[in-house]
Design a protein around this motif. Structure first.
Motif, PDB file in Angstrom:
ATOM      1  N   ALA A 211       0.670  -1.108  -0.032  1.00 18.72           N
ATOM      2  CA  ALA A 211      -0.079  -0.044  -0.107  1.00 18.72           C
ATOM      3  C   ALA A 211       0.989   1.289  -0.031  1.00 18.72           C
ATOM      4  CB  ALA A 211      -0.931   0.132   1.191  1.00 18.72           C
ATOM      5  N   GLY A 212       1.942   1.291   0.661  1.00 16.73           N
ATOM      6  CA  GLY A 212       2.949   2.343   0.760  1.00 16.73           C
ATOM      7  C   GLY A 212       3.641   2.398  -0.451  1.00 16.73           C
ATOM      8  N   ILE A 213       4.004   1.570  -1.174  1.00 19.10           N
ATOM      9  CA  ILE A 213       4.628   1.547  -2.420  1.00 19.10           C
ATOM     10  C   ILE A 213       3.750   2.175  -3.678  1.00 19.10           C
ATOM     11  CG2 ILE A 213       5.596   0.432  -4.527  1.00 19.10           C
ATOM     12  CD1 ILE A 213       7.025  -1.245  -2.034  1.00 19.10           C
ATOM     13  N   VAL A 214       2.516   1.878  -3.518  1.00 16.70           N
ATOM     14  CA  VAL A 214       1.551   2.013  -4.514  1.00 16.70           C
ATOM     15  C   VAL A 214       1.022   3.859  -4.267  1.00 16.70           C
ATOM     16  CG1 VAL A 214      -1.119   1.915  -5.154  1.00 16.70           C
ATOM     17  CG2 VAL A 214       0.335   0.074  -5.026  1.00 16.70           C
ATOM     18  N   ALA A 215       0.979   3.915  -3.063  1.00 19.02           N
ATOM     19  CA  ALA A 215       0.727   5.368  -2.809  1.00 19.02           C
ATOM     20  C   ALA A 215       1.730   6.310  -3.199  1.00 19.02           C
ATOM     21  CB  ALA A 215       0.398   5.717  -1.279  1.00 19.02           C
ATOM     22  N   THR A 216       2.964   5.874  -2.943  1.00 16.34           N
ATOM     23  CA  THR A 216       4.152   6.713  -3.163  1.00 16.34           C
ATOM     24  C   THR A 216       4.243   6.793  -4.723  1.00 16.34           C
ATOM     25  OG1 THR A 216       5.342   5.888  -1.237  1.00 16.34           O
ATOM     26  CG2 THR A 216       6.619   6.802  -3.007  1.00 16.34           C
ATOM     27  N   ALA A 217       4.075   5.502  -5.643  1.00 17.45           N
ATOM     28  CA  ALA A 217       4.032   5.739  -7.089  1.00 17.45           C
ATOM     29  C   ALA A 217       2.938   6.596  -7.467  1.00 17.45           C
ATOM     30  CB  ALA A 217       3.841   4.161  -7.812  1.00 17.45           C
ATOM     31  N   LEU A 218       1.719   6.530  -7.026  1.00 17.65           N
ATOM     32  CA  LEU A 218       0.721   7.357  -7.626  1.00 17.65           C
ATOM     33  C   LEU A 218       1.164   8.830  -7.324  1.00 17.65           C
ATOM     34  CD1 LEU A 218      -2.656   5.575  -6.438  1.00 17.65           C
ATOM     35  CD2 LEU A 218      -1.828   6.115  -8.751  1.00 17.65           C
ATOM     36  N   LEU A 219       1.801   9.226  -6.117  1.00 19.23           N
ATOM     37  CA  LEU A 219       2.215  10.694  -5.970  1.00 19.23           C
ATOM     38  C   LEU A 219       2.993  11.034  -6.801  1.00 19.23           C
ATOM     39  CD1 LEU A 219       1.895  13.110  -3.895  1.00 19.23           C
ATOM     40  CD2 LEU A 219       3.982  11.954  -2.438  1.00 19.23           C
TER      41      LEU A 219
END
Length: 114
Positions: free
Chosen positions: A58-66
């Motif tokens: 979830a952290g990696i996906v959120a960072t990638a989207l940002l």
């Protein structure tokens, strides 16, 4: 062998059988308890690992989207050349005609005064 010897050995073997059965039963219960406790430890470790994996994903996906959103916004603002800003329209030119010349013109040309 007499009957008494046979009875003696039968009784002795029956006693040993019951003793072995009880020892095996106790050992079996102890082994099952040990195995169950180890499975419970592994189950808890698996749940913790799963929770950690979900958290990291979830952290990696959120960072990638940002990062993606930031990159697209940066490119949209800087990569495309901006249109030059339209200069302000010049102020209209106002021609002031003296009142005397209007009256003289209307006398000379009656259609121009209307």
């Amino acid at each position: 062998m007499t009957t008494s010897d046979k009875e003696y050995f039968d009784a002795r073997f029956n006693g040993l059988d019951s003793k072995v059965d009880s020892t095996v039963g106790e050992t079996r219960l102890a082994l099952e308890a040990k195995i169950d406790s180890r499975f419970n430890e592994l189950r808890a470790e698996l749940h913790k690992t799963t929770a950690d994996t979900v958290k990291w994903c979830a952290g990696i996906v959120a960072t990638a989207l940002l990062l993606y959103t930031t990159l697209v916004a940066f490119l949209m603002n800087n990569a495309v050349p901006r249109a030059t800003q339209a200069t302000a329209a010049p102020a209209p030119t106002v021609i002031v005609v003296p009142q005397a010349s209007l009256t003289q013109q209307s006398r000379e040309h009656p259609a121009a005064g209307q």
